[in-house]
Design a protein around this motif. Structure first.
Motif, mmCIF file in Angstrom:
data_model
loop_
_atom_site.group_PDB
_atom_site.id
_atom_site.type_symbol
_atom_site.label_atom_id
_atom_site.label_comp_id
_atom_site.label_asym_id
_atom_site.label_seq_id
_atom_site.Cartn_x
_atom_site.Cartn_y
_atom_site.Cartn_z
ATOM 1 N N TRP A 353 0.795 -1.414 -0.031
ATOM 2 C CA TRP A 353 0.131 0.198 -0.024
ATOM 3 C C TRP A 353 0.729 1.170 -0.153
ATOM 4 N N ASP A 354 2.283 1.252 0.121
ATOM 5 C CA ASP A 354 3.346 2.218 0.270
ATOM 6 C C ASP A 354 3.879 2.429 -0.921
ATOM 7 N N ASP A 355 3.613 1.567 -1.884
ATOM 8 C CA ASP A 355 4.445 1.723 -3.142
ATOM 9 C C ASP A 355 4.295 3.040 -3.383
ATOM 10 N N VAL A 356 5.608 4.026 -3.881
ATOM 11 C CA VAL A 356 5.604 5.291 -4.063
ATOM 12 C C VAL A 356 4.913 5.561 -5.300
ATOM 13 N N ARG A 357 4.495 4.735 -6.221
ATOM 14 C CA ARG A 357 3.620 5.064 -7.368
ATOM 15 C C ARG A 357 2.126 5.302 -6.948
ATOM 16 N N LEU A 358 1.840 5.011 -5.660
ATOM 17 C CA LEU A 358 0.406 5.069 -5.551
ATOM 18 C C LEU A 358 0.048 6.518 -4.729
ATOM 19 N N GLY A 359 -1.136 6.886 -4.763
ATOM 20 C CA GLY A 359 -1.693 8.131 -4.086
ATOM 21 C C GLY A 359 -2.102 8.017 -2.656
ATOM 22 N N ALA A 363 2.133 6.213 1.164
ATOM 23 C CA ALA A 363 3.256 6.324 -0.036
ATOM 24 C C ALA A 363 3.804 7.588 -0.037
ATOM 25 N N MET A 364 2.675 8.695 0.208
ATOM 26 C CA MET A 364 3.484 10.350 0.403
ATOM 27 C C MET A 364 4.359 9.965 1.597
ATOM 28 N N ALA A 365 4.111 9.539 2.678
ATOM 29 C CA ALA A 365 5.009 9.359 3.753
ATOM 30 C C ALA A 365 6.125 8.882 3.460
ATOM 31 N N LYS A 366 6.118 7.924 2.737
ATOM 32 C CA LYS A 366 7.425 6.972 2.335
ATOM 33 C C LYS A 366 8.386 7.782 1.525
ATOM 34 N N ARG A 367 7.777 8.783 0.673
ATOM 35 C CA ARG A 367 8.369 9.672 -0.108
ATOM 36 C C ARG A 367 9.062 10.811 0.354
ATOM 37 N N GLY A 368 8.595 11.175 1.736
ATOM 38 C CA GLY A 368 9.207 12.316 2.487
ATOM 39 C C GLY A 368 8.272 13.409 2.258
ATOM 40 N N ILE A 369 6.978 13.180 1.906
ATOM 41 C CA ILE A 369 6.130 14.439 1.813
ATOM 42 C C ILE A 369 5.762 14.583 3.467
ATOM 43 N N ALA A 370 5.844 15.752 3.689
ATOM 44 C CA ALA A 370 5.625 16.197 5.156
ATOM 45 C C ALA A 370 4.108 16.141 5.434
ATOM 46 N N ALA A 371 3.619 15.393 6.584
ATOM 47 C CA ALA A 371 2.083 15.674 6.704
ATOM 48 C C ALA A 371 1.749 17.041 7.038
#
Ligand code: GLU
Length: 560
Positions: A353-359, A363-371
């Protein structure tokens, strides 16, 4: 510098830093100061030096403290800043501190995705503002659409988003409550059990006509409802319908199904114990009432539902919460559909579910997008009811404000080529971890002959063609006989047009950066300390990435 001059500068340094992600530009600050105090123009040099110093001090402060300090000098200083975000949402009508109850009511079909973050965050912002209560309500009355893992994934996602949940309610714990409401509606003559096949029933409604069951007396309806509960009917053979107005100008509002039978799939939590399931309008109205919701913020897609739910509230003499429906959000370039993702995971197309291709949120967390960036984005968008397209670039701009001041810098050379450096026995590079924060220290490299570094293949081609290059923080080189010959370490060559390139030391580490499209950039990076695990760093001239692991080789996910 005089205390008075410092004060004049500090005000604008704080403002500028608040506007630009924590970092003030001394030149811009100086411009403001001189505009306000023209008499200082004759002391421009002194002001410039003072501005540099004050900006450096401000840059060492926490972003929140910068905003707080600016605000305490003059709240107007933050007019255009993102720190103002906590105040841009309008007040809620009738909101009383300590009494506000709001909710987020997802179906547990999978973890949350970017589309869910708006409702999660807006409600949370208000609950926090009014010191109210936030209810997470799992709407799991469609046994067909439940992923048992979602019961734990959703709270995890909310926690990551910084949403503070005070109470969790699971609708499948509340069948008896819905049955009770159904009985009350029947007793009031506001609900009937319909055994018409679905299509003709819909058709009659469209024509504004009552079906043969519409006029059922409460006794008969109660009996038929008993039969539904005792399995005398099977799926699609009977439904409990809530009456509205068969002449309602909007056919979608005319009589709606309140409960239905599902006996073909067991419920992941209640098995086959209950086969009469409430439809969302009945369960949502019931729960919004009994859970004491004061304000409901949700998408415009629920407008018709609000109208339907209003009937239940009115029949039962319940007070409706205050509703707000924000515009629809179209999210481009995102894989959001739960069933698609679940199949993809099962078939090995996605890693999870955290595959970085997903929305998904994970996945956003894994990519480093800050909450915090997601929160700032939605507060900035606000409550407006116009439909919008989710702007990833705006989210990245908010994210950059957060990560740029904190991300340490490193070299990562993708598509690497080894280059030998001759003409020198030893080279030393002291590169700042962050160019604006010298106090955080340096990454140090001491290279001894024979010296070997890695350069990106394109940079190397450029070096060969031009014959010169400057390796950042290390030295200048001339291309000769297939090697880089040391020509000194004077920055001034940049003014003569020599290009600057980044590099990685020969004792660096193999590195892979997974891009948002799933492609993997392979190369060599400096060795990162284990403390960078889980953090966002900036690979110079490449972009931000969240470090997944630093050894035995480096793995990171590209942020932006
Ligand atoms: N569970 C529904 C949804 O996720 C209902 C939410 C609501 O009534 O606001 O859309």
């Amino acid at each position: 510098m005089s205390a008075e001059l410092r004060e004049a500068i500090r005000k604008y340094a704080l403002q500028n830093a608040a506007l630009f992600g924590g970092k003030a530009n001394p030149k811009a600050v100086m411009g403001k100061v001189l505009a306000e105090r023209p008499e200082l123009r004759s002391r421009a040099k002194e002001v410039a030096a003072a501005a540099e110093e004050v900006c450096r001090e401000v840059a060492a402060m926490r972003f929140e403290d910068i905003c707080g300090a600016a605000e305490s000098i003059d709240p107007d200083l933050l007019k255009r800043t993102k720190c103002e975000r906590k105040h841009v949402l309008p007040e809620l009508p009738g909101a009383v501190e300590g009494k506000v109850v709001m909710r987020m009511a997802p179906g547990p079909s999978g973890p949350l995705h970017v589309g869910h973050t708006r409702v999660s965050i807006l409600n949370d912002e208000y609950v926090k503002r009014y010191k109210g209560r936030y209810i997470l309500r799992m709407e799991d009355t469609n046994p067909d659409k439940i992923d048992p893992e979602a019961y734990s994934m959703i709270p995890e996602d909310l926690a990551w988003l910084g949403v503070e949940v005070h109470e969790t309610v699971i609708q499948s714990d509340r069948f008896e409550v819905y049955y009770d409401v159904a009985r009350q509606l029947i007793d009031l003559g506001k609900a009937y059990v319909c055994t018409c096949p679905a299509e003709p029933w819909r058709h009659m409604k469209e024509e504004g006509r009552a079906c043969p069951h519409h006029g059922q007396a409460p006794e008969e309806a109660n009996e038929l409802f008993d039969k539904m509960l005792s399995h005398a009917f099977s799926e699609e053979e009977a439904v409990l319908v809530v009456k509205t107005d068969l002449k309602h100008p909007n056919p979608a509002i005319r009589d709606f199904v309140g409960l239905r039978i599902v006996d073909s799939v067991p419920h992941p939590r209640t098995g086959t114990r209950y086969t009469i399931y409430p439809m969302m309008n009945l369960s949502v109205a019931t729960d919004d009432h009994f859970l004491g919701l004061t304000h409901v913020i949700r998408g415009k897609d629920h407008l018709n539902n609000t109208l339907r739910q209003e009937y239940i509230f009115n029949y039962l003499g319940w007070k409706q919460p205050w509703y707000h429906h924000y515009g629809l959000v179209h999210i481009p370039d995102s894989i959001l559909k739960t069933s698609t993702i679940r199949n993809g995971i099962r078939e090995g197309e996605y890693s999870g579910w955290d595959d970085v291709r997903l929305g998904t949120v994970r996945a956003m967390a894994k990519r480093g997008i800050a909450a915090e960036a997601i929160r700032n984005y939605w507060v900035d968008v606000g409550m407006k009811d116009v439909d919008i397209e989710f702007a990833w670039d705006n989210l990245y701009a908010f994210n950059k404000q957060i990560i740029d001041p904190v991300a340490d810098r490193y070299f990562f050379v993708w598509d690497p080529r080894a280059v030998e450096i001759t003409g020198v026995d030893a080279l030393t590079a002291r590169s700042p971890l962050h160019p604006d924060h010298p106090e955080r220290g340096t990454r140090d490299h001491d290279l001894r002959a024979p010296i070997m570094v890695y350069m990106n293949s394109e940079d190397l081609e450029g070096f060969k063609q031009r014959g010169t290059v400057r390796l950042k923080d290390l030295c200048n080189l001339r291309w000769e006989n297939g090697k880089g010959v040391y020509t000194g370490n004077d920055h001034s060559v940049l003014r003569e047009g020599v290009k600057i390139a980044h590099w990685a030391p020969a004792d660096g580490t193999e590195a892979e950066v997974v891009m948002p499209d799933g492609m993997v950039r392979k190369g060599v990076s400096e060795r990162l300390p284990p403390a960078e695990n889980g953090k966002v760093v900036q690979f110079e001239r490449f972009g931000f990435a969240r470090v997944e692991r630093t050894s035995p080789n480096l793995l990171a996910y590209f942020t932006q």
